[in-house]
Design a protein around this motif. Structure first.
Motif, short mmCIF file in Angstrom:
data_model
loop_
_atom_site.label_atom_id
_atom_site.label_comp_id
_atom_site.label_asym_id
_atom_site.label_seq_id
_atom_site.Cartn_x
_atom_site.Cartn_y
_atom_site.Cartn_z
N GLU A 6 32.32 40.88 24.15
CA GLU A 6 31.52 40.58 22.96
C GLU A 6 30.72 39.29 23.14
OE1 GLU A 6 35.59 42.07 21.29
OE2 GLU A 6 34.87 40.74 22.87
N SER A 7 29.64 39.19 22.41
CA SER A 7 28.84 37.96 22.37
C SER A 7 28.08 37.92 21.06
CB SER A 7 27.87 37.89 23.55
OG SER A 7 26.97 38.97 23.52
N CYS A 22 28.24 43.99 22.16
CA CYS A 22 29.42 44.31 22.94
C CYS A 22 28.98 45.14 24.14
CB CYS A 22 30.43 45.08 22.09
SG CYS A 22 31.84 45.72 23.02
N ALA A 23 29.09 44.54 25.31
CA ALA A 23 28.69 45.21 26.53
C ALA A 23 29.90 45.86 27.18
CB ALA A 23 28.06 44.21 27.49
N SER A 24 29.69 47.08 27.66
CA SER A 24 30.78 47.85 28.26
C SER A 24 30.52 48.09 29.73
CB SER A 24 30.89 49.20 27.54
OG SER A 24 31.75 50.06 28.24
N TYR A 80 26.11 47.25 18.98
CA TYR A 80 25.67 46.07 18.23
C TYR A 80 26.22 46.09 16.81
CZ TYR A 80 22.16 46.23 21.95
OH TYR A 80 21.53 46.31 23.17
N LEU A 81 26.33 44.90 16.24
CA LEU A 81 26.65 44.78 14.82
C LEU A 81 25.69 43.75 14.23
CD1 LEU A 81 28.59 45.74 12.57
CD2 LEU A 81 29.89 43.64 12.98
N THR A 124 35.01 37.50 19.35
CA THR A 124 34.03 36.43 19.18
C THR A 124 34.14 35.88 17.76
OG1 THR A 124 31.68 35.83 19.45
CG2 THR A 124 32.13 37.99 18.51
N GLN A 125 34.14 34.56 17.64
CA GLN A 125 34.35 33.92 16.34
C GLN A 125 33.05 33.92 15.54
OE1 GLN A 125 37.27 32.36 14.96
NE2 GLN A 125 35.97 32.33 13.12
#
Length: 130
Positions: A6-7, A22-24, A80-81, A124-125
């Protein structure tokens, strides 16, 4: 097996926006239903949103409906979110999760429990200040 990273987290003022990614890894991303969960201090992990294999079906928790949007790009192996109109109560560690197969349990029921998703990112915070 899929690995998730996540980033996009950070500190934002109430009313602001953030976009999580979120890369997979792997070549079978389109075989996984994807979910975003969050966990605030002292609270249980809860689902925020989930998306089907093709992106044609989505699920949102009532608390984020109309404010958050989940999407995926299978060509980029990324989910993505998009988070808008953020509130202090959205503060949490946000996790990306994956499960093999359909998002749909039956009828209009979805896989939304954390134990149904075997693959997780590190989190990720997201902190929303008032």
């Amino acid at each position: 097996q899929v690995q998730l990273v996540e980033s996009g987290g950070g500190l934002v003022q109430a009313g602001g926006s953030l976009r999580l990614s979120c890369a997979s890894s792997g070549r079978t991303f389109s075989s996984y239903a994807m979910g975003w969960f969050r966990q605030a201090p002292g609270k249980e992990r809860e689902i925020v949103a989930a998306i089907s294999l093709t992106g044609g079906g989505t699920y949102y928790a009532d608390s984020v409906k109309g404010r958050f949007t989940i999407s995926r790009d299978n060509a980029k192996n990324t989910v993505y979110l998009e988070m808008n109109s953020l509130k202090p109560e959205d503060t949490a560690v946000y996790y990306c999760a994956a499960k093999v197969g359909s998002l749909f349990l039956s009828g209009n029921r979805y896989y939304t429990a954390s134990h149904e998703y075997p693959y997780w990112g590190q989190g990720t915070q997201v902190t929303v200040s008032s």
